[in-house]
Scaffold this motif. Structure first.
Motif, PDB file in Angstrom:
ATOM      1  N   ILE A  55       0.639  -9.314  16.434  1.00 24.92           N
ATOM      2  CA  ILE A  55      -0.822  -9.237  15.394  1.00 24.92           C
ATOM      3  C   ILE A  55      -1.885  -9.692  16.555  1.00 24.92           C
ATOM      4  O   ILE A  55      -1.772 -10.702  17.082  1.00 24.92           O
ATOM      5  N   PHE A  56      -2.663  -8.556  16.823  1.00 23.32           N
ATOM      6  CA  PHE A  56      -3.709  -8.454  17.921  1.00 23.32           C
ATOM      7  C   PHE A  56      -4.985  -9.191  17.124  1.00 23.32           C
ATOM      8  O   PHE A  56      -5.659  -8.375  16.444  1.00 23.32           O
ATOM      9  N   LEU A  57      -5.327 -10.399  17.291  1.00 24.70           N
ATOM     10  CA  LEU A  57      -6.616 -10.986  16.755  1.00 24.70           C
ATOM     11  C   LEU A  57      -7.710 -11.004  18.071  1.00 24.70           C
ATOM     12  O   LEU A  57      -7.426 -10.896  19.155  1.00 24.70           O
ATOM     13  N   PRO A  58      -8.884 -11.074  17.707  1.00 20.46           N
ATOM     14  CA  PRO A  58      -9.790 -11.178  18.761  1.00 20.46           C
ATOM     15  C   PRO A  58      -9.648 -12.381  19.656  1.00 20.46           C
ATOM     16  O   PRO A  58      -9.824 -13.472  19.195  1.00 20.46           O
ATOM     17  N   GLY A  59      -9.392 -12.030  20.688  1.00 22.34           N
ATOM     18  CA  GLY A  59      -9.049 -13.033  21.873  1.00 22.34           C
ATOM     19  C   GLY A  59      -7.823 -13.648  21.740  1.00 22.34           C
ATOM     20  O   GLY A  59      -7.613 -14.656  22.695  1.00 22.34           O
ATOM     21  N   ALA A  60      -6.774 -13.407  21.061  1.00 22.25           N
ATOM     22  CA  ALA A  60      -5.654 -13.799  20.860  1.00 22.25           C
ATOM     23  C   ALA A  60      -4.560 -12.974  20.367  1.00 22.25           C
ATOM     24  O   ALA A  60      -4.883 -12.027  20.129  1.00 22.25           O
ATOM     25  N   ARG A  61      -3.306 -13.330  20.432  1.00 20.60           N
ATOM     26  CA  ARG A  61      -2.143 -12.593  19.939  1.00 20.60           C
ATOM     27  C   ARG A  61      -1.210 -13.488  19.176  1.00 20.60           C
ATOM     28  O   ARG A  61      -0.877 -14.622  19.559  1.00 20.60           O
ATOM     29  N   ARG A 100      -4.846 -11.440   6.450  1.00 22.87           N
ATOM     30  CA  ARG A 100      -5.189 -12.712   6.557  1.00 22.87           C
ATOM     31  C   ARG A 100      -5.665 -13.314   7.841  1.00 22.87           C
ATOM     32  O   ARG A 100      -6.589 -13.918   8.004  1.00 22.87           O
ATOM     33  N   ALA A 101      -5.029 -12.540   8.913  1.00 18.83           N
ATOM     34  CA  ALA A 101      -5.219 -12.975  10.232  1.00 18.83           C
ATOM     35  C   ALA A 101      -6.541 -11.858  10.632  1.00 18.83           C
ATOM     36  O   ALA A 101      -7.086 -12.330  11.665  1.00 18.83           O
ATOM     37  N   ASN A 102      -6.843 -10.992   9.919  1.00 17.38           N
ATOM     38  CA  ASN A 102      -7.870  -9.874  10.331  1.00 17.38           C
ATOM     39  C   ASN A 102      -7.788  -9.525  11.574  1.00 17.38           C
ATOM     40  O   ASN A 102      -8.714  -9.209  12.561  1.00 17.38           O
ATOM     41  N   GLY A 103      -6.425  -8.854  11.860  1.00 17.67           N
ATOM     42  CA  GLY A 103      -5.858  -8.197  13.135  1.00 17.67           C
ATOM     43  C   GLY A 103      -5.234  -7.080  12.830  1.00 17.67           C
ATOM     44  O   GLY A 103      -4.473  -7.049  11.774  1.00 17.67           O
ATOM     45  N   GLU A 104      -4.918  -6.019  13.878  1.00 28.79           N
ATOM     46  CA  GLU A 104      -4.230  -5.078  13.890  1.00 28.79           C
ATOM     47  C   GLU A 104      -2.733  -5.610  14.122  1.00 28.79           C
ATOM     48  O   GLU A 104      -2.630  -6.501  14.756  1.00 28.79           O
ATOM     49  N   LEU A 105      -1.819  -4.820  13.648  1.00 27.79           N
ATOM     50  CA  LEU A 105      -0.522  -5.057  13.714  1.00 27.79           C
ATOM     51  C   LEU A 105       0.313  -3.963  14.467  1.00 27.79           C
ATOM     52  O   LEU A 105       0.175  -2.480  14.050  1.00 27.79           O
ATOM     53  N   LEU A 106       1.218  -4.354  15.269  1.00 33.33           N
ATOM     54  CA  LEU A 106       2.171  -3.429  15.882  1.00 33.33           C
ATOM     55  C   LEU A 106       3.575  -3.830  15.822  1.00 33.33           C
ATOM     56  O   LEU A 106       3.573  -5.052  16.353  1.00 33.33           O
ATOM     57  N   GLY A 107       4.528  -3.135  15.503  1.00 37.70           N
ATOM     58  CA  GLY A 107       5.944  -3.832  15.304  1.00 37.70           C
ATOM     59  C   GLY A 107       6.912  -2.784  15.637  1.00 37.70           C
ATOM     60  O   GLY A 107       6.745  -1.684  15.445  1.00 37.70           O
ATOM     61  N   GLY A 108       8.154  -3.356  15.189  1.00 37.66           N
ATOM     62  CA  GLY A 108       9.263  -2.523  15.715  1.00 37.66           C
ATOM     63  C   GLY A 108      10.575  -2.929  14.506  1.00 37.66           C
ATOM     64  O   GLY A 108      10.228  -4.475  14.280  1.00 37.66           O
ATOM     65  N   HIS A 109      11.474  -2.657  14.116  1.00 31.23           N
ATOM     66  CA  HIS A 109      12.473  -2.947  13.161  1.00 31.23           C
ATOM     67  C   HIS A 109      13.456  -1.964  13.094  1.00 31.23           C
ATOM     68  O   HIS A 109      13.540  -0.949  13.729  1.00 31.23           O
ATOM     69  N   LEU A 110      14.910  -2.614  12.725  1.00 28.97           N
ATOM     70  CA  LEU A 110      15.902  -1.927  12.289  1.00 28.97           C
ATOM     71  C   LEU A 110      16.245  -1.852  10.955  1.00 28.97           C
ATOM     72  O   LEU A 110      16.034  -2.701  10.187  1.00 28.97           O
ATOM     73  N   ARG A 111      16.997  -0.723  10.408  1.00 28.31           N
ATOM     74  CA  ARG A 111      17.562  -0.631   8.950  1.00 28.31           C
ATOM     75  C   ARG A 111      19.138  -0.505   9.212  1.00 28.31           C
ATOM     76  O   ARG A 111      19.463   0.508   9.919  1.00 28.31           O
ATOM     77  N   ILE A 112      19.640  -1.532   8.898  1.00 26.65           N
ATOM     78  CA  ILE A 112      21.166  -1.450   9.319  1.00 26.65           C
ATOM     79  C   ILE A 112      21.924  -1.633   7.809  1.00 26.65           C
ATOM     80  O   ILE A 112      21.868  -2.512   7.246  1.00 26.65           O
TER      81      ILE A 112
END
Length: 183
Positions: free
Chosen positions: A82-88, A53-65
């Motif tokens: 989420i890395f959008l063109p010109g914004a985040r 929907r945002a048309n951008g790459e995603l980089l993330g981290g998580h925990l599983r507890i």
């Protein structure tokens, strides 16, 4: 009898009453000791993906507890950029997952709460706005040697906006300890 001798006798008497309870745990010859299974491990993970929907790459981290010893129910907090063109944009999630396979992995599904710090639909004077919403997700994970590989599809339903982001991500999890073979 002195005060010190009396304390010594009371301490020895208490040890004699407390000590035999540990003897019940001894296993007689020919019987198998019952071992409680270990808790499923806490896992730390990272993921990359695409927010369609945002048309951008995603980089993330998580925990599983794990919440249940077998790991069939987990808390699954995560954060994503989420890395959008010109914004985040940033998304923060506090989810719970149901993993029928427990520590062995397999398919999973879940849901929870999400906050999206977004630049979409804001006024020029206020470039960022945080929206609250609900998440639904599903995917699968499998053990691959010492790490776990997972694939997640997430839908976020934000309040007070028509912007409803969804994403697909693949990640690697590092369990903090190993669980013995599953029976």
């Amino acid at each position: 009898m002195s005060h010190t001798t009396r304390r010594l006798f009371i301490t020895l008497a208490l040890l004699l009453f407390i000590g035999p309870s540990g003897l019940d745990a001894q296993v007689r010859r020919g019987r198998q000791a019952e071992e409680a299974p270990r808790w499923a491990p806490i896992a730390i993970g990272a993921k990359v993906g695409w927010d369609s929907r945002a048309n951008g790459e995603l980089l993330g981290g998580h925990l599983r507890i794990p919440v249940i010893r077998s790991g069939t129910v987990e808390l699954y907090p995560s954060v994503e950029a989420i890395f959008l063109p010109g914004a985040r944009e940033y998304q923060y999630n506090l989810d719970a997952a149901w993993v029928p396979g427990g520590a062995r992995g397999g398919v999973f599904a879940g849901g929870g709460l999400g906050w999206r710090d977004s630049v979409i639909g804001t006024d020029l004077g206020d470039p960022r706005q945080t929206f609250f919403g609900f998440n639904a997700f599903g995917g699968g994970k499998t053990n691959l040697g010492r790490v776990q590989v997972e694939f997640v599809l997430r839908w976020t339903f934000l309040n007070d906006t028509e912007y409803q982001p969804n994403s697909a991500a693949i990640g690697l999890n590092l369990p903090l300890w190993r669980v013995g073979p599953q029976r």
